[in-house]
Design an enzyme around this catalytic site. Structure first.
Site, PDB file in Angstrom:
ATOM      1  N   ILE A 106       0.778  -1.109  -0.126  1.00 35.95           N
ATOM      2  CA  ILE A 106      -0.003  -0.101   0.042  1.00 35.95           C
ATOM      3  C   ILE A 106       0.898   1.151   0.221  1.00 35.95           C
ATOM      4  O   ILE A 106       0.505   2.268  -0.637  1.00 35.95           O
ATOM      5  CB  ILE A 106      -1.018  -0.103   1.284  1.00 35.95           C
ATOM      6  CG1 ILE A 106      -1.980  -1.233   1.169  1.00 35.95           C
ATOM      7  CG2 ILE A 106      -1.738   1.311   1.346  1.00 35.95           C
ATOM      8  CD1 ILE A 106      -2.752  -1.336   2.253  1.00 35.95           C
ATOM      9  N   TYR A 118      -3.262  -4.682  18.013  1.00 36.09           N
ATOM     10  CA  TYR A 118      -3.362  -3.936  16.287  1.00 36.09           C
ATOM     11  C   TYR A 118      -4.459  -2.829  16.592  1.00 36.09           C
ATOM     12  O   TYR A 118      -4.524  -1.770  16.145  1.00 36.09           O
ATOM     13  CB  TYR A 118      -3.451  -4.863  15.420  1.00 36.09           C
ATOM     14  CG  TYR A 118      -3.534  -4.292  14.054  1.00 36.09           C
ATOM     15  CD1 TYR A 118      -2.474  -3.737  13.421  1.00 36.09           C
ATOM     16  CD2 TYR A 118      -4.794  -4.207  13.334  1.00 36.09           C
ATOM     17  CE1 TYR A 118      -2.718  -3.134  12.083  1.00 36.09           C
ATOM     18  CE2 TYR A 118      -5.006  -3.816  11.958  1.00 36.09           C
ATOM     19  CZ  TYR A 118      -3.687  -3.250  11.473  1.00 36.09           C
ATOM     20  OH  TYR A 118      -3.858  -2.624  10.133  1.00 36.09           O
TER      21      TYR A 118
END
Length: 466
Positions: free
Chosen positions: A240, A373
């Site tokens: 990304i 996360y």
């Protein structure tokens, strides 16, 4: 990674089989290509009550050279358009629908009572079957908190439920958004229209965006809205991050590509391909923030920063050793805070600088085995919300929250979980790195002026956290 089911379901045999068995058939999404118009087809304009954005819409459509037709719910559009030199007409004159549509834009700012909201129903009841694949729907309202009358605020808030439900109904790659335009922000509407009506927003749907008054010039060049801007992208060596760097360079930016020293070769290759500059640093190093600020000052100050670098270290919390929590939080959250602080304290950002943080739908909905996360990515959202009102006047900070994006990381997910991630959204497929990149490019551009302190999900309207 290739989506085998998507490809199969859109083959001649696969389409027939999917139809026979009642299986979903996701539509391949249209994505931006250089030289194409903002919207390739007719835009239906609808409205109700006493709409307040028609002049701003007229100016934007004229600038975009968009072809418009008017729904019977909007009074005076054809005359206004023709007077301004924009060809337009009624979409239908009777009960039968008019021709195919590529987009519907409904000005809901005039809806002050529940009874007036029937115009919203009527417009979409008439038009939704005529929307082409990969079409666009944009509903424009006023922020409920800015409405002087309680019933008006009620109706404006109700638009969110309507838009999110419609986005789940229309399928066929059609994206639906709600934009709340604050009083005084009307002149800033064009940039948001250009993004949400175009293929750049292919994997963004069911979103609510607020436009506030913002003192910044519109792009002088809509083809390269980032021309002359110097922008840092962290985690730029691959995936990304590399897609973000490529998209920003395409839009005219001079990109500073940052990644860990271990990725030096790949990082250098990306920077050279984009005629940018490589900066090999580990952002988890306590000295990194100061070094980044020094690099920005050497460049004369940066116009933008993309906090893309991030890691995963998945374990249920009962089995998670301390270093997996500490390492991840340091990279995904603490480093972003430290870099922003160093850049701001040392005056290493330009007056109109824009910051974009990469969060995740895990930070919105949570995920099994990802307490660390999800904590870090929810913290990123908290960082955006808390810093937005504290930034120097003229600057902005926003976040994107990707859903299931086809990358090397998601390719390693077990098949059953991977397929669930792909299908559990309104688009019925995973997104591409370029989808995240396009949204970030918009948020970095003057085209998004008035958007500050917000989170835009790039998830195809994932069912998670919806």
């Amino acid at each position: 990674m290739s989506d085998a089911y998507l490809n199969f379901a859109n083959s001649a045999f696969g389409a027939r089989l999917a139809g026979m068995l009642g299986l979903p058939r996701p539509v391949p999404l249209e994505r931006f290509e250089a030289g194409q118009p903002v919207v390739a087809g007719d835009v239906l304009v609808g409205a109700g009550g006493t709409p307040e954005l028609l002049p701003a819409l007229l100016a934007a459509f004229r600038a975009m050279r968009a072809a418009t037709v008017a729904h019977r719910s909007v009074q005076g559009w054809t005359a206004m358009a023709n007077q301004a030199g924009l060809m337009s007409g009624l979409w239908s004159t009777g009960e039968q629908p008019g021709g195919p549509l590529k987009a519907v834009v409904f000005d809901a700012t005039g809806l002050a009572t529940v009874a007036q909201a029937e115009a919203l129903y009527q417009c979409f009841h008439d038009a939704v079957r005529s929307l082409q694949s990969c079409g666009r729907v944009l509903v424009l309202g006023r922020p409920p908190e800015a409405c002087p009358v309680a019933e008006q605020a009620t109706v404006q808030r109700a638009l969110e439920g309507f838009v999110k439900s419609l986005a789940k109904e229309v399928k066929r790659g059609i994206a639906v958004q709600l934009v709340y335009v604050a009083p005084g922000a009307e002149a800033q509407l064009e940039g948001t229209l250009r993004f949400f009506l175009s293929p750049r927003s292919a994997y963004v749907s069911g979103q609510v965006v607020r436009l506030a008054p913002f003192e910044a010039p519109a792009p002088s060049d809509w083809v390269q809205p980032l021309a002359g801007k110097k922008i840092l992208v962290t985690g730029a060596a691959r995936g990304i991050g590399a897609a973000i760097a490529e998209t920003l360079a395409r839009d005219g930016a001079q990109v500073v590509c940052l990644d860990v020293p271990q990725a030096q070769d790949a990082l250098q290759a990306v920077a050279e391909r984009l005629q940018g500059r490589a900066l090999a640093l580990d952002i988890a190093d306590p000295a990194a923030a100061g070094q980044i600020a020094q690099a920005a000052l050497a460049d004369g100050g940066w116009d933008g920063v993309v906090h893309n670098a991030g890691i995963t270290r998945d374990k249920t919390i009962a089995k998670m050793p301390p270093h997996l929590w500490q390492t991840l939080v340091q990279v995904n959250l603490v480093a972003q805070q430290a870099i922003n602080q160093a850049l701001l304290e040392r005056g290493a950002l330009q007056p109109q600088a824009r910051l974009v943080c990469v969060s995740s739908i895990s930070g919105i909905a949570g995920n099994l085995g990802q307490t660390n996360y999800a904590f870090s990515k929810a913290g990123v959202i908290g960082l955006v919300h808390s810093q937005a009102p504290r930034l120097p006047r003229g600057m902005a900070i926003n976040a994107v929250a990707p859903g299931f994006i086809e990358t090397q990381m998601t390719a390693a997910i077990p098949l059953a979980i991977r397929e669930a991630g792909r299908r559990m959204n309104s688009m019925g497929q995973g997104g591409q790195p370029v989808d995240v990149a396009e949204t970030i490019a918009w948020l970095l551009s003057p085209a998004s002026q008035g958007v500050n302190g917000q989170v835009v999900r790039v998830c195809g309207q994932s069912l998670l956290g919806a």
